[in-house]
Write a protein that holds these residues in place. Structure first.
Motif, PDB file in Angstrom:
ATOM      1  N   ASP A 120       3.253  20.330 -36.803  1.00  0.00           N
ATOM      2  CA  ASP A 120       3.437  21.195 -37.890  1.00  0.00           C
ATOM      3  C   ASP A 120       5.139  21.688 -37.667  1.00  0.00           C
ATOM      4  N   GLY A 121       5.620  21.697 -36.668  1.00  0.00           N
ATOM      5  CA  GLY A 121       6.974  21.887 -36.459  1.00  0.00           C
ATOM      6  C   GLY A 121       7.204  23.125 -35.951  1.00  0.00           C
ATOM      7  N   SER A 122       6.052  24.080 -35.570  1.00  0.00           N
ATOM      8  CA  SER A 122       6.290  25.367 -35.086  1.00  0.00           C
ATOM      9  C   SER A 122       6.616  25.229 -33.331  1.00  0.00           C
ATOM     10  N   PRO A 123       7.287  26.091 -33.026  1.00  0.00           N
ATOM     11  CA  PRO A 123       7.644  25.785 -31.522  1.00  0.00           C
ATOM     12  C   PRO A 123       6.634  26.119 -30.592  1.00  0.00           C
ATOM     13  N   VAL A 124       6.504  25.338 -29.543  1.00  0.00           N
ATOM     14  CA  VAL A 124       5.334  25.593 -28.553  1.00  0.00           C
ATOM     15  C   VAL A 124       6.121  26.137 -27.330  1.00  0.00           C
ATOM     16  N   ARG A 125       5.340  27.158 -26.831  1.00  0.00           N
ATOM     17  CA  ARG A 125       6.068  27.959 -25.676  1.00  0.00           C
ATOM     18  C   ARG A 125       5.656  27.380 -24.325  1.00  0.00           C
ATOM     19  N   GLY A 126       6.452  27.071 -23.534  1.00  0.00           N
ATOM     20  CA  GLY A 126       6.022  26.543 -22.112  1.00  0.00           C
ATOM     21  C   GLY A 126       5.615  27.599 -21.385  1.00  0.00           C
ATOM     22  N   PRO A 127       5.163  27.221 -20.215  1.00  0.00           N
ATOM     23  CA  PRO A 127       4.590  27.995 -19.281  1.00  0.00           C
ATOM     24  C   PRO A 127       5.594  28.960 -18.794  1.00  0.00           C
ATOM     25  N   ALA A 128       5.342  30.327 -18.767  1.00  0.00           N
ATOM     26  CA  ALA A 128       6.067  31.570 -18.539  1.00  0.00           C
ATOM     27  C   ALA A 128       6.754  31.482 -17.184  1.00  0.00           C
ATOM     28  N   VAL A 129       6.350  30.842 -16.154  1.00  0.00           N
ATOM     29  CA  VAL A 129       6.799  30.560 -14.903  1.00  0.00           C
ATOM     30  C   VAL A 129       6.601  29.239 -14.353  1.00  0.00           C
ATOM     31  N   ALA A 130       7.420  28.736 -13.888  1.00  0.00           N
ATOM     32  CA  ALA A 130       7.479  27.184 -13.426  1.00  0.00           C
ATOM     33  C   ALA A 130       6.612  26.989 -12.127  1.00  0.00           C
ATOM     34  N   SER A 131       5.971  25.933 -12.031  1.00  0.00           N
ATOM     35  CA  SER A 131       4.997  25.677 -10.978  1.00  0.00           C
ATOM     36  C   SER A 131       5.476  25.690  -9.571  1.00  0.00           C
ATOM     37  N   THR A 132       6.848  25.267  -9.703  1.00  0.00           N
ATOM     38  CA  THR A 132       7.600  25.480  -8.373  1.00  0.00           C
ATOM     39  C   THR A 132       7.685  26.804  -7.679  1.00  0.00           C
ATOM     40  N   VAL A 133       7.781  27.832  -8.731  1.00  0.00           N
ATOM     41  CA  VAL A 133       7.867  29.253  -8.448  1.00  0.00           C
ATOM     42  C   VAL A 133       6.508  29.874  -7.914  1.00  0.00           C
ATOM     43  N   LEU A 134       5.405  29.431  -8.527  1.00  0.00           N
ATOM     44  CA  LEU A 134       4.197  29.773  -8.122  1.00  0.00           C
ATOM     45  C   LEU A 134       3.830  28.875  -6.693  1.00  0.00           C
ATOM     46  N   ALA A 135       4.157  27.878  -6.597  1.00  0.00           N
ATOM     47  CA  ALA A 135       3.966  27.382  -4.965  1.00  0.00           C
ATOM     48  C   ALA A 135       4.791  27.819  -4.020  1.00  0.00           C
ATOM     49  N   LEU A 136       6.012  28.173  -4.418  1.00  0.00           N
ATOM     50  CA  LEU A 136       6.639  29.197  -3.374  1.00  0.00           C
ATOM     51  C   LEU A 136       6.168  30.279  -3.337  1.00  0.00           C
ATOM     52  N   GLY A 137       5.682  30.924  -4.245  1.00  0.00           N
ATOM     53  CA  GLY A 137       5.145  32.442  -4.098  1.00  0.00           C
ATOM     54  C   GLY A 137       4.054  32.487  -3.172  1.00  0.00           C
ATOM     55  N   SER A 138       3.020  31.183  -3.313  1.00  0.00           N
ATOM     56  CA  SER A 138       1.948  31.101  -2.277  1.00  0.00           C
ATOM     57  C   SER A 138       2.331  31.106  -0.894  1.00  0.00           C
ATOM     58  N   VAL A 139       3.347  29.885  -0.773  1.00  0.00           N
ATOM     59  CA  VAL A 139       3.879  29.951   0.417  1.00  0.00           C
ATOM     60  C   VAL A 139       4.288  31.298   1.033  1.00  0.00           C
ATOM     61  N   SER A 140       5.151  32.047   0.397  1.00  0.00           N
ATOM     62  CA  SER A 140       5.505  33.220   0.956  1.00  0.00           C
ATOM     63  C   SER A 140       4.568  34.270   0.925  1.00  0.00           C
ATOM     64  N   LEU A 141       3.557  34.521  -0.016  1.00  0.00           N
ATOM     65  CA  LEU A 141       2.095  35.332   0.282  1.00  0.00           C
ATOM     66  C   LEU A 141       1.563  34.961   1.638  1.00  0.00           C
ATOM     67  N   ILE A 142       1.399  33.774   1.999  1.00  0.00           N
ATOM     68  CA  ILE A 142       0.757  33.463   3.261  1.00  0.00           C
ATOM     69  C   ILE A 142       1.648  33.860   4.178  1.00  0.00           C
ATOM     70  N   THR A 143       3.118  33.433   4.357  1.00  0.00           N
ATOM     71  CA  THR A 143       3.909  34.002   5.326  1.00  0.00           C
ATOM     72  C   THR A 143       4.028  35.469   5.581  1.00  0.00           C
ATOM     73  N   ASP A 144       4.030  35.928   4.418  1.00  0.00           N
ATOM     74  CA  ASP A 144       4.337  37.474   4.524  1.00  0.00           C
ATOM     75  C   ASP A 144       3.105  38.359   5.216  1.00  0.00           C
ATOM     76  N   VAL A 145       1.845  37.485   5.029  1.00  0.00           N
ATOM     77  CA  VAL A 145       0.689  38.020   5.836  1.00  0.00           C
ATOM     78  C   VAL A 145       0.856  37.900   7.109  1.00  0.00           C
ATOM     79  N   SER A 146       1.314  36.925   7.659  1.00  0.00           N
ATOM     80  CA  SER A 146       1.677  36.591   8.966  1.00  0.00           C
ATOM     81  C   SER A 146       2.804  37.626   9.534  1.00  0.00           C
ATOM     82  N   SER A 147       3.794  37.776   8.924  1.00  0.00           N
ATOM     83  CA  SER A 147       4.850  38.479   9.272  1.00  0.00           C
ATOM     84  C   SER A 147       4.761  40.062   9.155  1.00  0.00           C
TER      85      SER A 147
END
Length: 451
Positions: A17-44
Motif C-alpha cells: 500500500d506504499g507505507s514504509p516498512v521498517r527494517g531490523p533495529a540492529v543488523a545481524s552482524t552486530v548481533l553475531a559480533l555481540g554473541s562473540v563478545s559475550l562469550i569472550t568476555d565471560v572468559s576474559s
C-alpha cells in the motif's frame, strides 16, 4: 537550528500500500559480533576479576608494580590496536584480523595454568592484550559498516550490552569456582580457556566476512536487466589503503579533536582494577567478595548501554560522552569524602557503570561519523590507541602515587585532573564549527550534523 528531516530514506522498503516498512533495529552482524563478545568476555572477566588479588595478594606485587603491569598490557593493546585497524582496512578483511586477535587471546588463557611467577604472567598478559588490540578496531569497524549513520550509537550500545552480559557472568563464574575448588586460581584459568575457544568457534561460523554492501538503488530506477556473463562489466576494485591514507586521517579536524580529548581524559581515568582495589582499601571488603565487585559495574552498564547509545544519537554524542566523565568524577568524590557511607560500594559501582554506558560505545560511534568507510577501522584504532596509551600513563602514575603518598592523595590528584581535563574537552568539542562539526555530537536527522 535546523528542521529535522522526517521523510523516509530513498532506499527504504515499502509495503504493497506504499507505507514504509521498517527494517531490523540492529543488523545481524552486530548481533553475531555481540554473541562473540559475550562469550569472550565471560572468559576474559573470569581472569580479570581475580587477577588484581592474585597478583597483589598471591604473588606479593606492590601497588606500583601492579600499576606498571596493568599499564604495560594496556599499552601493548593500544599499540597493536593501530596495527590491527590498518591491516583490516588494507587487506579488506575485518573478520580475518579480528579472528586472529580472538584466537591469540584464547591461546593465552591456558598458558596461565603453567605460569606462577611475575615474569611469565606478565608476558602472557602482554600477548593476551595483543590479541585484544588486534581485534578491537576491526570488530568495531564491522559494526559501523553494517549500520546506518543515524543508528550508530544504538548499534554500539547493543553490542556493548551483549559484551557486558559476558562481563557480568564472568565474575560470577570466577566467584563460584573459587568457592567450590581447592586450587581456585588454576580452575578459573582452565575454565576461562575453554570458554575463549568457544568464542572463536562462534566467530568463524556466524560472523559474515564484512564485505561492503552495494549502494542502494533509488525507488524510481528501473529493475536491472540481466546481461550475459561475458558482457557484464567487472565491478571496479576499491583502491588499496596505504599508510599515507591512514596518516592522512590526522588532517581531519574533527578526528584530531576527538583523539585529543579521548587521550586527555584517559590520563585521569583510573583503571577498573585500581578502582576495585580502592573500594576494598576504603571499605574493608573481604577477599572472598572481591571478584564480585565488577558485577556492579557490569550490571549498570548492561542496563544503560542501549539507552545511552540511543540518547547520544538523539541529543548529541558530545553531551553524553562528557556526562559520563562527570559521573566518574562523582564516583571519585564519594571514595574520597564518604568512605564510611554504608552504601558506598553500590553507589561507586553504579556511577562506574553509568560512566561506561555513556562513553564506551559513544566514542567509536562518534569516530565512525568522521572517517570514510574504507578507513573506518584505522580511524577507530587511532582514537582508541591514544586513549589506551593515556590510560597506560595513568596506571603508572597512579600506582606510583599510591605507593609513595597513599591511596587518598593519589585519588585526589586523579579527581582534580579529571575535572580540569573534562572542562578542556567540553571547550574543544563545543558545537561551533561552521559545518556543524562537533565530532562527538552529530545529530542523525540534521542535514548538516548539528542542532
Amino acid at each position: 537550528m535546523y528542521l529535522a528531516d522526517r521523510s523516509a530514506p530513498e532506499d527504504a522498503k515499502t509495503s504493497a500500500d506504499g507505507s514504509p516498512v521498517r527494517g531490523p533495529a540492529v543488523a545481524s552482524t552486530v548481533l553475531a559480533l555481540g554473541s562473540v563478545s559475550l562469550i569472550t568476555d565471560v572468559s576474559s572477566e573470569m581472569v580479570t576479576a581475580v587477577l588484581p588479588l592474585y597478583l597483589v595478594a598471591g604473588l606479593g606485587l606492590s601497588p606500583l608494580g601492579f600499576g606498571a603491569l596493568d599499564g604495560l598490557y594496556n599499552g601493548v593493546s593500544a599499540l597493536v590496536q593501530l596495527t590491527g585497524g590498518h591491516l583490516a582496512d588494507r587487506i579488506r578483511n575485518h573478520k580475518l584480523i579480528a579472528g586472529i586477535g580472538y584466537g591469540l587471546s584464547a591461546v593465552c588463557k591456558p598458558l596461565l595454568l603453567v605460569a606462577h611467577s611475575l615474569g611469565p604472567v606478565a608476558l602472557i598478559l602482554a600477548l593476551e592484550r595483543t590479541g585484544k588490540g588486534l581485534r578491537t578496531a576491526p570488530r568495531d569497524a564491522l559494526i559501523s559498516l553494517s549500520t546506518p549513520p543515524g543508528s550508530q550509537g544504538r548499534a554500539f550500545g547493543v553490542h556493548r550490552a551483549m559484551d557486558t552480559t559476558g562481563a557480568l557472568l564472568g565474575p560470577l563464574a570466577a566467584f563460584f569456582i573459587l568457592s567450590l575448588t581447592v586450587d581456585g586460581y588454576d580452575a578459573v584459568f582452565g575454565v576461562s580457556a575453554c570458554v575463549a575457544a568457544l568464542g572463536v568457534v562462534v566467530l568463524l561460523l556466524f560472523v559474515p566476512s564484512g564485505a561492503e554492501p552495494r549502494p542502494a538503488r533509488p525507488k524510481s530506477a528501473a529493475p536491472p536487466v540481466p546481461v550475459p556473463a561475458p558482457l557484464e562489466a567487472a565491478s571496479p576494485k576499491p583502491d588499496a589503503v596505504n599508510l599515507r591514507d591512514a596518516l592522512g586521517l590526522l588532517r581531519l579536524p574533527r578526528l584530531r579533536a576527538l583523539a585529543g580529548c579521548a587521550a586527555l581524559l584517559g590520563l585521569t581515568t583510573v583503571s577498573d582494577a585500581f578502582l576495585y582495589l580502592l573500594l576494598q582499601d576504603r571499605t574493608g571488603i573481604g577477599d572472598r567478595w572481591f571478584p564480585l565487585l565488577p558485577l556492579g559495574t557490569a550490571a549498570v552498564f548492561l542496563l544503560l548501554a542501549v539507552p545511552a547509545g540511543a540518547l547520544a544519537d538523539r541529543i548529541g554524542r558530545r553531551t553524553v560522552f562528557l556526562t559520563g566523565h562527570a559521573l566518574l568524577l562523582a564516583g571519585y568524590g564519594l571514595l574520597l569524602w564518604a568512605p564510611g557511607l554504608p552504601a558506598l560500594p553500590y553507589l561507586v559501582l553504579a556511577l562506574h557503570g553509568m560512566f561506561y554506558a555513556a562513553t564506551d560505545g559513544v566514542l567509536p560511534a562518534a569516530v565512525a561519523a568522521t572517517v570514510p568507510a574504507k578507513l573506518r577501522a584505522t580511524g577507530i584504532a587511532l582514537v582508541g590507541t591514544g586513549q589506551a596509551l593515556s590510560r597506560f600513563g595513568c596506571s603508572l602514575a597512579f600506582g606510583a602515587a599510591w605507593t609513595v603518598l597513599g591511596s587518598g592523595p593519589a585519588l585526589a590528584a586523579a579527581a582534580a585532573g579529571l575535572c580540569c581535563c573534562a572542562a578542556v574537552a567540553g571547550f574543544v568539542l563545543r558545537p561551533t564549527a561552521p559545518d556543524g562539526a562537533t565530532a562527538a555530537a552529530p545529530h542523525p536527522r540534521s542535514p548538516r550534523g548539528n542542532r
